[in-house]
Scaffold this active site. Structure first.
Site, short mmCIF file in Angstrom:
data_model
loop_
_atom_site.label_atom_id
_atom_site.label_comp_id
_atom_site.label_asym_id
_atom_site.label_seq_id
_atom_site.Cartn_x
_atom_site.Cartn_y
_atom_site.Cartn_z
CE LYS A 156 -23.44 -4.07 33.49
NZ LYS A 156 -23.30 -4.66 32.15
NE ARG A 172 -23.29 -7.66 24.05
CZ ARG A 172 -23.80 -8.76 23.49
NH1 ARG A 172 -24.21 -8.74 22.25
NH2 ARG A 172 -23.92 -9.86 24.18
N PRO A 213 -30.54 -2.39 32.35
CG PRO A 213 -31.93 -3.32 33.95
CD PRO A 213 -31.62 -3.34 32.48
CD GLU A 214 -25.30 0.15 30.66
OE1 GLU A 214 -24.30 0.84 30.95
OE2 GLU A 214 -25.80 0.12 29.53
#
Length: 281
Positions: free
Chosen positions: A54, A271, A2-3
DNA sequence: AGTATCCTGGAA
DNA sequence: TTCCAGGATACT
């Protein structure tokens, strides 16, 4: 995971189904996810559902709110039908409720049930006075929302002062709220910018391109109801569609959609970072 | 500015 | 069987 577009989609769903209904009972099976006294919510009616980056906030009519960050694998799943509490939990399929990862259950006055699932258990839910929402560290330090609070000039200011890779800046919630790994990777591809370039080294025209690309991919994500990577689903347990529109995210060694060059994957500030070495300079 | 950490499922 | 993924935070 979820962003911004995913959390916005969840917000829209919760807003549609919960507003005007009050909570009759709350079962907390995994207390470590939950902070505050759930008693404050009993009998309280949902007044609004808001999103900040978020972060999700469910406001109640008694001046209390439930602040939530679903992190990667948190899910709210609403069902209008009350499932018996002794329902056998066997199905492991995420998106069905209740399941092995159902940690919190909210029962509403109209017999609706809202399940909160989280496989990885990184998420949090906090009861707080609505007026004190912004004393929570996450909300207190959150940067502007790119869809509603970030002008091109403000974006340019943030980028020009950044002595770090542009992708690292995009992912920093204190700088800009709501962007995660999927949309950061895709926005940089659409803008034709190498994720490793420091923000302060981007030209003005690159900054403008990136701003437009960012809004474009976020809006596309929103139109698609989010990207069902990991186990994201909306408030009804349904998948989104943006995963079918990834430009570079998760496409290591696959041909660039523009020039066919193999998409590369590197690590940037811890990342996974995907980019086309030919299109992104 | 970079890295270990929380946790678990799924890929290698 | 090991390793990796990821959002935010607490470290260095």
């Amino acid at each position: 995971m979820p962003e911004l577009p995913e959390v916005e989609t969840i917000k829209i769903g919760l807003k549609r189904y919960l507003i005007g209904h009050s909570i009759e009972n709350i079962i907390i099976k995994l207390p470590k996810l939950f902070t505050g006294d759930s008693q404050f919510l009993l009998g309280a009616k949902v007044a609004d559902v808001r999103r900040f980056g978020k972060g999700l906030v469910i406001d109640f009519d008694n001046a209390y709110s439930l602040a939530v960050h679903v992190k990667m694998t948190g899910q709210f799943i609403y069902t209008g039908k009350k499932v018996p509490e002794n329902t056998v939990i066997s199905a492991k399929k995420v998106g069905h409720v209740p399941n092995l990862w159902t940690h919190i259950i909210f029962y509403f006055d109209d017999n609706a049930v809202l399940y909160y699932n989280d496989v990885r258990q990184f998420s949090w839910l906090k009861i707080i006075k609505t007026s004190e929402l912004f004393s929570l560290p996450f909300f207190k330090t959150l940067g502007p929302d790119p869809l509603t609070q970030l002008s091109p000039d403000q974006f340019g200011f943030l980028v020009k002062r950044a002595d770090k890779p542009i992708k690292t800046l995009l992912l920093d919630q204190k700088e800009i709220a709501g962007i995660g790994n999927i949309y950061a990777n895709d926005a940089l591809f659409v803008a034709g910018i190498d994720p490793r370039i420091k923000g302060k080294n981007l030209t003005s025209s690159e900054v403008k391109k990136l701003y437009r690309a960012l809004l474009k991919v976020l809006q596309k994500g929103l139109e698609e109801g989010g990207a069902s990577e990991m186990n994201y689903v909306n408030a009804l347990g349904e998948e989104g569609g943006y995963q079918h529109h990834f430009q570079v995210y998760g496409r290591e060694n696959k041909p660039c959609l523009v020039c066919k060059t193999k998409i590369e994957k590197i690590k940037l500030s811890g990342r996974g970072t995907y980019f086309c070495p030919k299109c992104q300079k």
